[in-house]
Design a protein around this motif. Structure first.
Motif, mmCIF file in Angstrom:
data_model
loop_
_atom_site.group_PDB
_atom_site.id
_atom_site.type_symbol
_atom_site.label_atom_id
_atom_site.label_comp_id
_atom_site.label_asym_id
_atom_site.label_seq_id
_atom_site.Cartn_x
_atom_site.Cartn_y
_atom_site.Cartn_z
ATOM 1 N N GLU A 5 0.743 -1.081 -0.107
ATOM 2 C CA GLU A 5 0.032 -0.042 0.026
ATOM 3 C C GLU A 5 0.950 1.078 -0.061
ATOM 4 O OE1 GLU A 5 -4.127 1.241 0.777
ATOM 5 O OE2 GLU A 5 -3.625 -1.046 0.747
ATOM 6 N N TYR A 37 1.303 3.986 -3.387
ATOM 7 C CA TYR A 37 1.089 5.334 -3.044
ATOM 8 C C TYR A 37 2.434 6.227 -3.309
ATOM 9 C CZ TYR A 37 -2.989 4.333 -0.110
ATOM 10 O OH TYR A 37 -4.153 3.952 0.302
ATOM 11 N N LYS A 43 -4.326 11.430 -7.753
ATOM 12 C CA LYS A 43 -5.317 10.547 -7.272
ATOM 13 C C LYS A 43 -4.914 9.010 -7.473
ATOM 14 C CE LYS A 43 -10.026 10.477 -6.332
ATOM 15 N NZ LYS A 43 -11.141 10.896 -6.661
ATOM 16 N N CYS A 74 -6.924 5.424 -7.261
ATOM 17 C CA CYS A 74 -8.528 4.955 -6.855
ATOM 18 C C CYS A 74 -8.368 3.589 -6.754
ATOM 19 C CB CYS A 74 -9.356 5.680 -8.164
ATOM 20 S SG CYS A 74 -9.394 7.080 -8.503
ATOM 21 N N HIS A 95 -7.284 -0.092 3.116
ATOM 22 C CA HIS A 95 -7.084 1.251 2.475
ATOM 23 C C HIS A 95 -7.342 2.061 3.258
ATOM 24 C CE1 HIS A 95 -6.475 -1.045 -1.110
ATOM 25 N NE2 HIS A 95 -7.633 -1.391 -1.752
ATOM 26 N N SER A 143 -6.804 5.935 2.377
ATOM 27 C CA SER A 143 -8.044 6.194 1.108
ATOM 28 C C SER A 143 -9.167 6.294 1.999
ATOM 29 C CB SER A 143 -7.873 4.965 0.581
ATOM 30 O OG SER A 143 -7.106 4.739 -0.363
ATOM 31 N N MET A 174 -13.179 3.982 -3.803
ATOM 32 C CA MET A 174 -12.274 4.621 -2.765
ATOM 33 C C MET A 174 -11.092 5.323 -3.577
ATOM 34 S SD MET A 174 -11.712 1.470 0.262
ATOM 35 C CE MET A 174 -11.400 2.493 1.535
ATOM 36 N N GLY A 175 -10.469 6.549 -2.859
ATOM 37 C CA GLY A 175 -9.402 7.044 -3.372
ATOM 38 C C GLY A 175 -8.663 7.766 -2.412
ATOM 39 N N ILE A 176 -7.249 8.278 -2.735
ATOM 40 C CA ILE A 176 -6.562 9.026 -1.913
ATOM 41 C C ILE A 176 -5.834 9.908 -2.779
ATOM 42 C CG2 ILE A 176 -4.846 7.191 -1.930
ATOM 43 C CD1 ILE A 176 -3.985 8.448 1.054
#
Length: 181
Positions: A101, A105, A116, A118, A132, A137, A159-161
């Motif tokens: 993870e 990122y 972004k 997703c 997440h 996220s 989901m997103g960050i």
């Protein structure tokens, strides 16, 4: 930990095919495919030179244990989607998700310079949703009865960050930097 991501190659296709048809893998995916080496080769030839996706084998101490991908890479809007699975289920629960993870990122935001990241997760996959969320996220929506599988409709959690959020929380996590080919 000895974790690294190696670009997939043609020699990986049979292993990927076998993982992808395992019930404990397909349970969490949109489809339950019946694959052949011929269909794998067609897929491989489609993705190998595709600038909108990247695929890697997840290796742990030189053992091939899973697959991770970035898809729908949109350089104009600076976003993409990601997914992964641990095909060798004996490696689940060993903290690998944390390392993957954080490193994905970093790769998406600092190497690809996107804004972004997703993903979509079947709503019953609470463990992955929780992982997440743990790393920043956020749930952005629910696609109601979005996937029909095994005679039943399933909701999908989107989901997103963003890069800004990761920049602000990244220092809160200690993780091994891994080699991404």
């Amino acid at each position: 930990m000895g974790l690294e991501l190696k670009k997939i190659n043609q020699d990986d296709l049979e292993l990927i095919m076998n993982w992808r048809m395992k019930p404990e893998v397909t349970k969490y995916m949109y489809t339950d495919p019946i694959l052949t080496m011929e269909t794998q080769l067609v897929w491989f030839n489609q993705i190998i030179n595709d600038n909108d996706s990247k695929y890697w084998i997840i290796k742990f101490d030189n053992a091939k244990i899973g697959l991770i991908s970035l898809n729908n890479i949109d350089y104009k809007n600076k976003r993409c989607y990601w997914a992964y699975y641990i095909g060798d289920t004996s490696f689940r629960g060993k903290g690998i998700a944390t390392i993957l993870e954080c490193n994905i990122y970093d790769y998406v935001f600092y190497i690809l310079e996107l804004n972004k990241l997703c993903c979509e997760v079947l709503s019953f996959n609470e463990k992955v949703i929780s992982i997440h969320k743990k790393f920043g996220s956020e749930i952005e929506g629910v696609l109601k009865q979005h996937i029909f599988k095994n005679g039943k409709f399933y909701d999908v959690i989107t989901m997103g960050i963003t890069k800004d959020k990761w920049n602000n929380i990244r220092k809160n996590y200690v993780y091994e930097n891994i080699k991404i080919e």
